[in-house]
Write an enzyme that holds these catalytic residues in place. Structure first.
Site, mmCIF file in Angstrom:
data_model
loop_
_atom_site.group_PDB
_atom_site.id
_atom_site.type_symbol
_atom_site.label_atom_id
_atom_site.label_comp_id
_atom_site.label_asym_id
_atom_site.label_seq_id
_atom_site.Cartn_x
_atom_site.Cartn_y
_atom_site.Cartn_z
ATOM 1 N N ARG A 176 -13.466 7.521 3.311
ATOM 2 C CA ARG A 176 -14.158 6.739 2.288
ATOM 3 C C ARG A 176 -14.787 5.477 2.888
ATOM 4 O O ARG A 176 -14.219 4.835 3.752
ATOM 5 C CB ARG A 176 -13.195 6.313 1.188
ATOM 6 C CG ARG A 176 -13.846 5.290 0.258
ATOM 7 C CD ARG A 176 -13.176 5.159 -1.027
ATOM 8 N NE ARG A 176 -11.823 4.676 -0.897
ATOM 9 C CZ ARG A 176 -11.028 4.510 -1.937
ATOM 10 N NH1 ARG A 176 -11.453 4.830 -3.138
ATOM 11 N NH2 ARG A 176 -9.820 4.057 -1.767
ATOM 12 N N LYS B 182 -12.100 8.606 -9.408
ATOM 13 C CA LYS B 182 -12.343 7.850 -10.650
ATOM 14 C C LYS B 182 -13.605 6.998 -10.529
ATOM 15 O O LYS B 182 -14.459 7.020 -11.412
ATOM 16 C CB LYS B 182 -11.150 6.913 -10.962
ATOM 17 C CG LYS B 182 -9.827 7.622 -11.131
ATOM 18 C CD LYS B 182 -8.710 6.656 -11.481
ATOM 19 C CE LYS B 182 -8.416 5.634 -10.395
ATOM 20 N NZ LYS B 182 -7.852 6.198 -9.154
ATOM 21 N N ARG C 282 -2.921 0.946 -15.946
ATOM 22 C CA ARG C 282 -2.224 1.584 -14.839
ATOM 23 C C ARG C 282 -0.727 1.575 -15.031
ATOM 24 O O ARG C 282 0.008 2.076 -14.188
ATOM 25 C CB ARG C 282 -2.517 0.773 -13.601
ATOM 26 C CG ARG C 282 -3.290 1.492 -12.563
ATOM 27 C CD ARG C 282 -3.354 0.524 -11.402
ATOM 28 N NE ARG C 282 -3.677 1.204 -10.221
ATOM 29 C CZ ARG C 282 -4.910 1.371 -9.777
ATOM 30 N NH1 ARG C 282 -5.927 0.921 -10.451
ATOM 31 N NH2 ARG C 282 -5.105 2.005 -8.654
HETATM 32 P P1 AP5 Z 1 -8.439 0.719 -7.160
HETATM 33 O O1 AP5 Z 1 -9.605 0.147 -6.512
HETATM 34 O O2 AP5 Z 1 -8.504 1.097 -8.587
HETATM 35 O O3 AP5 Z 1 -7.943 1.941 -6.288
HETATM 36 P P2 AP5 Z 1 -7.224 3.334 -6.692
HETATM 37 O O4 AP5 Z 1 -6.835 3.599 -8.068
HETATM 38 O O5 AP5 Z 1 -6.150 3.444 -5.681
HETATM 39 O O6 AP5 Z 1 -8.316 4.309 -6.623
HETATM 40 P P3 AP5 Z 1 -9.398 4.404 -5.570
HETATM 41 O O7 AP5 Z 1 -10.501 3.440 -5.836
HETATM 42 O O8 AP5 Z 1 -8.740 4.356 -4.211
HETATM 43 O O9 AP5 Z 1 -9.874 5.888 -5.797
HETATM 44 P P4 AP5 Z 1 -10.899 6.506 -6.847
HETATM 45 O O10 AP5 Z 1 -10.145 7.406 -7.756
HETATM 46 O O11 AP5 Z 1 -11.786 5.472 -7.442
HETATM 47 O O12 AP5 Z 1 -11.698 7.447 -5.880
HETATM 48 P P5 AP5 Z 1 -13.183 7.336 -5.271
HETATM 49 O O13 AP5 Z 1 -14.187 7.646 -6.327
HETATM 50 O O14 AP5 Z 1 -13.358 6.085 -4.496
HETATM 51 O O15 AP5 Z 1 -7.194 -0.270 -6.983
HETATM 52 C C1 AP5 Z 1 -6.886 -0.827 -5.721
HETATM 53 C C2 AP5 Z 1 -5.675 -1.722 -5.865
HETATM 54 O O16 AP5 Z 1 -5.974 -2.803 -6.786
HETATM 55 C C3 AP5 Z 1 -4.425 -1.059 -6.447
HETATM 56 O O17 AP5 Z 1 -3.665 -0.413 -5.446
HETATM 57 C C4 AP5 Z 1 -3.719 -2.277 -7.045
HETATM 58 O O18 AP5 Z 1 -3.054 -3.039 -6.059
HETATM 59 C C5 AP5 Z 1 -4.862 -3.116 -7.589
HETATM 60 N N1 AP5 Z 1 -5.170 -2.809 -8.995
HETATM 61 C C6 AP5 Z 1 -6.345 -2.306 -9.489
HETATM 62 N N2 AP5 Z 1 -6.266 -2.156 -10.815
HETATM 63 C C7 AP5 Z 1 -5.024 -2.571 -11.184
HETATM 64 C C8 AP5 Z 1 -4.336 -2.631 -12.427
HETATM 65 N N3 AP5 Z 1 -4.908 -2.211 -13.570
HETATM 66 N N4 AP5 Z 1 -3.068 -3.090 -12.433
HETATM 67 C C9 AP5 Z 1 -2.476 -3.502 -11.291
HETATM 68 N N5 AP5 Z 1 -3.054 -3.454 -10.073
HETATM 69 C C10 AP5 Z 1 -4.329 -2.989 -10.021
HETATM 70 O O19 AP5 Z 1 -13.121 8.595 -4.280
HETATM 71 C C11 AP5 Z 1 -12.313 8.572 -3.123
HETATM 72 C C12 AP5 Z 1 -13.075 9.188 -1.927
HETATM 73 O O20 AP5 Z 1 -13.226 10.582 -2.144
HETATM 74 C C13 AP5 Z 1 -14.493 8.635 -1.740
HETATM 75 O O21 AP5 Z 1 -14.778 8.574 -0.381
HETATM 76 C C14 AP5 Z 1 -15.386 9.661 -2.456
HETATM 77 O O22 AP5 Z 1 -16.689 9.697 -1.920
HETATM 78 C C15 AP5 Z 1 -14.609 10.954 -2.223
HETATM 79 N N6 AP5 Z 1 -14.712 11.886 -3.344
HETATM 80 C C16 AP5 Z 1 -14.732 11.589 -4.677
HETATM 81 N N7 AP5 Z 1 -14.803 12.719 -5.413
HETATM 82 C C17 AP5 Z 1 -14.821 13.744 -4.519
HETATM 83 C C18 AP5 Z 1 -14.884 15.169 -4.657
HETATM 84 N N8 AP5 Z 1 -14.956 15.755 -5.875
HETATM 85 N N9 AP5 Z 1 -14.872 15.918 -3.525
HETATM 86 C C19 AP5 Z 1 -14.825 15.334 -2.292
HETATM 87 N N10 AP5 Z 1 -14.770 13.986 -2.097
HETATM 88 C C20 AP5 Z 1 -14.767 13.212 -3.195
HETATM 89 MG MG MG Z 2 -11.966 3.362 -7.208
#
Ligand code: AP5
Ligand code: MG
Length: 214
Positions: free
Chosen positions: A127, A13, A88
């Site tokens: 990551r 995302k 969420r």
């Molecule tokens: P948040 O920071 O939003 O984390 P998340 O939803 O768990 O999502 P991530 O940031 O971990 O993943 P992403 O989908 O952004 O993936 P990314 O692009 O980094 O939230 C963290 C915490 O905050 C939650 O657990 C909660 O406690 C709290 N929170 C936040 N918002 C909230 C809300 N609205 N309500 C309540 N609590 C909340 O990619 C992941 C990795 O994969 C990277 O290393 C990237 O380089 C790699 N990658 C990406 N795309 C690809 C691809 N196509 N192929 C290969 N690798 C890839």
């Molecule tokens: Mg993220």
């Protein structure tokens, strides 16, 4: 253009939202990044949020909804925004819909980035995140030009505290229970679009452009 990114933790995302924000000149609003900036700065909000985030749990809706409604009311969000990590939960989605309804607005696209759980744990361990600007890298799939340093702002890249495998599994469970129902919610609102998030980062982005238009 008002966009929501849906998808499991680690689906990509943030990676896609950054590119969308840059292409369409709209702000990228990530609740996770906002909480992490507050933790880094030692604010009251940061202290409260950290206890939930470190356990892989969601921060309570009452700490989250007003924050986002305030943020999307700022001047730079007048022409649209890409929301990443919010809503969420169903109550968060309802709070957002209600706030937008009051202004005669609605979400145009809820883009669901689909990635099966098996792929997620692998991605998370590789990551690296920038605490300065929120940019995200991967040691294999999306490496920074210089190891440990952000390409965009020169900040230090770190492994997030919540990216340990056992916490990732907990976050995935929370996602399935509390966040996945939003796919149906935005389907009913006629805003849902789905992309296959297991493809290369550039291919996922070009699929998203096909949805949003050039
Ligand atoms: P948040 O920071 O939003 O984390 P998340 O939803 O768990 O999502 P991530 O940031 O971990 O993943 P992403 O989908 O952004 O993936 P990314 O692009 O980094 O939230 C963290 C915490 O905050 C939650 O657990 C909660 O406690 C709290 N929170 C936040 N918002 C909230 C809300 N609205 N309500 C309540 N609590 C909340 O990619 C992941 C990795 O994969 C990277 O290393 C990237 O380089 C790699 N990658 C990406 N795309 C690809 C691809 N196509 N192929 C290969 N690798 C890839
Ligand atoms: Mg993220």
């Amino acid at each position: 253009m008002k966009i929501i990114m849906l998808g499991a933790p680690g689906a990509g995302k943030g990676t896609q939202a950054k590119q969308i924000a840059s292409k369409y000149s709209i702000p990228h609003i990530s609740t996770g990044d906002i909480f992490r900036a507050n933790i880094k700065n030692g604010t009251e909000l940061g202290k409260k949020a950290k206890s939930y985030m470190d356990q892989g749990l969601l921060v309570p809706d009452e700490l989250t909804c007003d924050l986002v409604v305030d943020r999307i009311s700022q001047d730079d969000a007048a022409a649209g925004y890409v929301l990443d990590g919010f809503p969420r939960t169903i109550p968060q989605a309802e709070a957002l819909t209600e706030a937008l309804n009051k202004r005669g607005e609605k979400i145009d696209y809820a883009i669901n980035v689909e990635v099966p759980d098996e792929n997620i744990v692998n991605r998370m361990s590789g990551r690296r995140a920038c605490l300065g600007c929120g940019a995200t890298y991967h040691v294999v799939f999306n490496a920074p030009k210089k190891e440990g340093i952000c390409d965009s702002c020169g900040g230090e890249l770190v492994l997030r505290d919540d990216d340990k495998p056992e916490t990732v599994q907990k976050r995935l469970n929370v996602y399935h229970e509390q966040t996945q129902p939003l796919i149906e919610y935005y389907g009913k609102a006629d805003a849902l679009a789905e992309v296959d998030g297991t493809q290369d980062i550039d291919v996922v982005f070009s699929d998203i452009i096909k949805i949003l238009g050039e």
